[in-house]
Design an enzyme around this catalytic site. Structure first.
Site, mmCIF file in Angstrom:
data_model
loop_
_atom_site.group_PDB
_atom_site.id
_atom_site.type_symbol
_atom_site.label_atom_id
_atom_site.label_comp_id
_atom_site.label_asym_id
_atom_site.label_seq_id
_atom_site.Cartn_x
_atom_site.Cartn_y
_atom_site.Cartn_z
ATOM 1 N N LYS A 116 0.850 -1.192 0.000
ATOM 2 C CA LYS A 116 0.000 0.000 0.000
ATOM 3 C C LYS A 116 0.886 1.242 0.000
ATOM 4 O O LYS A 116 1.787 1.376 0.838
ATOM 5 C CB LYS A 116 -0.901 -0.035 1.246
ATOM 6 C CG LYS A 116 -2.197 0.713 1.090
ATOM 7 C CD LYS A 116 -3.101 0.418 2.287
ATOM 8 C CE LYS A 116 -4.425 1.097 2.192
ATOM 9 N NZ LYS A 116 -5.219 0.933 3.416
HETATM 10 O O1 G3P Z 1 -8.177 1.691 4.826
HETATM 11 C C1 G3P Z 1 -8.386 3.046 4.833
HETATM 12 C C2 G3P Z 1 -9.788 3.536 5.036
HETATM 13 O O2 G3P Z 1 -10.736 2.563 4.821
HETATM 14 C C3 G3P Z 1 -9.966 4.398 6.247
HETATM 15 O O3 G3P Z 1 -11.298 4.612 6.628
HETATM 16 O O4 G3P Z 1 -12.986 5.405 8.234
HETATM 17 O O5 G3P Z 1 -10.557 5.947 8.620
HETATM 18 O O6 G3P Z 1 -11.836 7.054 6.797
HETATM 19 P P1 G3P Z 1 -11.672 5.816 7.631
#
Ligand code: G3P
Length: 217
Positions: free
Chosen positions: A83
């Site tokens: 990633k």
């Molecule tokens: O993997 C990254 C992503 O899904 C993060 O989500 O909820 O922290 O914006 P969030």
């Protein structure tokens, strides 16, 4: 549509893997922190529990250091997906790593142009963050639709991995918009199966079955 789970919690991952519905896993530095685990140890356990792609994120800011970190993470298992952040260095590292056959997931995508660049860099996955756009009153799902159109216009093979999913509706809307994958927090993934009419209907069927006095096995 493939389902990835967005967590580094190995117990959650093992439980979800048993359902046969899990196609992969995504992690990020915040999720590693939340797990309280060593990144290499926990990624090894996750890769053992799930045969699909498991994203592990680099933390260097410069391309050659990102490449070195990515290769180190990829030593953990064959299903590691490296990633990388959506910066010019991240794209440069993506191009170099994918040219050598590594899987990549370009993350922190918030615009269609960024997604176009990631596809040109040969990314295996692009991760548009729906929820974080919604947080700013920008329609995150419109971004998925735009990327779908652009990738289809040019036949890009990069898979659209809808990320920052917060609700069950996000999953449905991402599927309607043509996302190839959704990475979903464990609680939201488990909530997908729920419907009050399913519970009510099952309760009625079970009550009637009891009255028949029969057994199937
Ligand atoms: O993997 C990254 C992503 O899904 C993060 O989500 O909820 O922290 O914006 P969030």
């Amino acid at each position: 549509m493939k389902f990835f789970v967005d967590t580094a919690d190995i117990n959650e991952i093992r439980t979800l893997a048993e359902t046969g519905l899990l196609d992969g896993v995504t992690t990020n530095p915040s999720l590693i922190l939340k797990s309280g685990r060593d990144i290499k140890e926990v990624l090894a356990e996750i890769c053992d529990a799930v045969s699909g792609p498991v994203s592990g994120e680099v933390v260097a800011m410069e391309a050659s250091a990102m490449i070195a970190e990515g290769k180190k993470l990829a030593e953990i298992a064959d299903n590691i997906c490296i990633k990388l952040p959506l910066t010019m260095d991240g794209l440069k590292a993506c191009k170099a790593l994918t040219s050598e056959g590594y899987k990549s997931n370009v993350t922190l995508c918030f615009s269609a142009n960024q997604a176009l660049l990631a596809a040109k860099a040969g990314a295996t996955f692009i991760s548009p963050f729906i929820g974080r756009l919604d947080d700013m009153a920008i329609d995150g799902m419109e971004l998925i639709e735009d990327i779908r159109t652009i990738y289809d216009n040019y036949g890009f093979k990069t898979e659209i991995l809808a990320a920052s999913i917060r609700t069950v509706n996000h999953v449905k809307e991402a599927a309607l918009a043509g996302a190839d994958v959704a990475t979903i927090p464990p609680s939201t993934l488990k909530a997908l199966v729920k419907h009050p009419l399913t519970d009510k209907g099952l309760e009625a069927f079970m009550a009637d079955w009891e009255k028949t006095g029969q057994k199937i096995v």
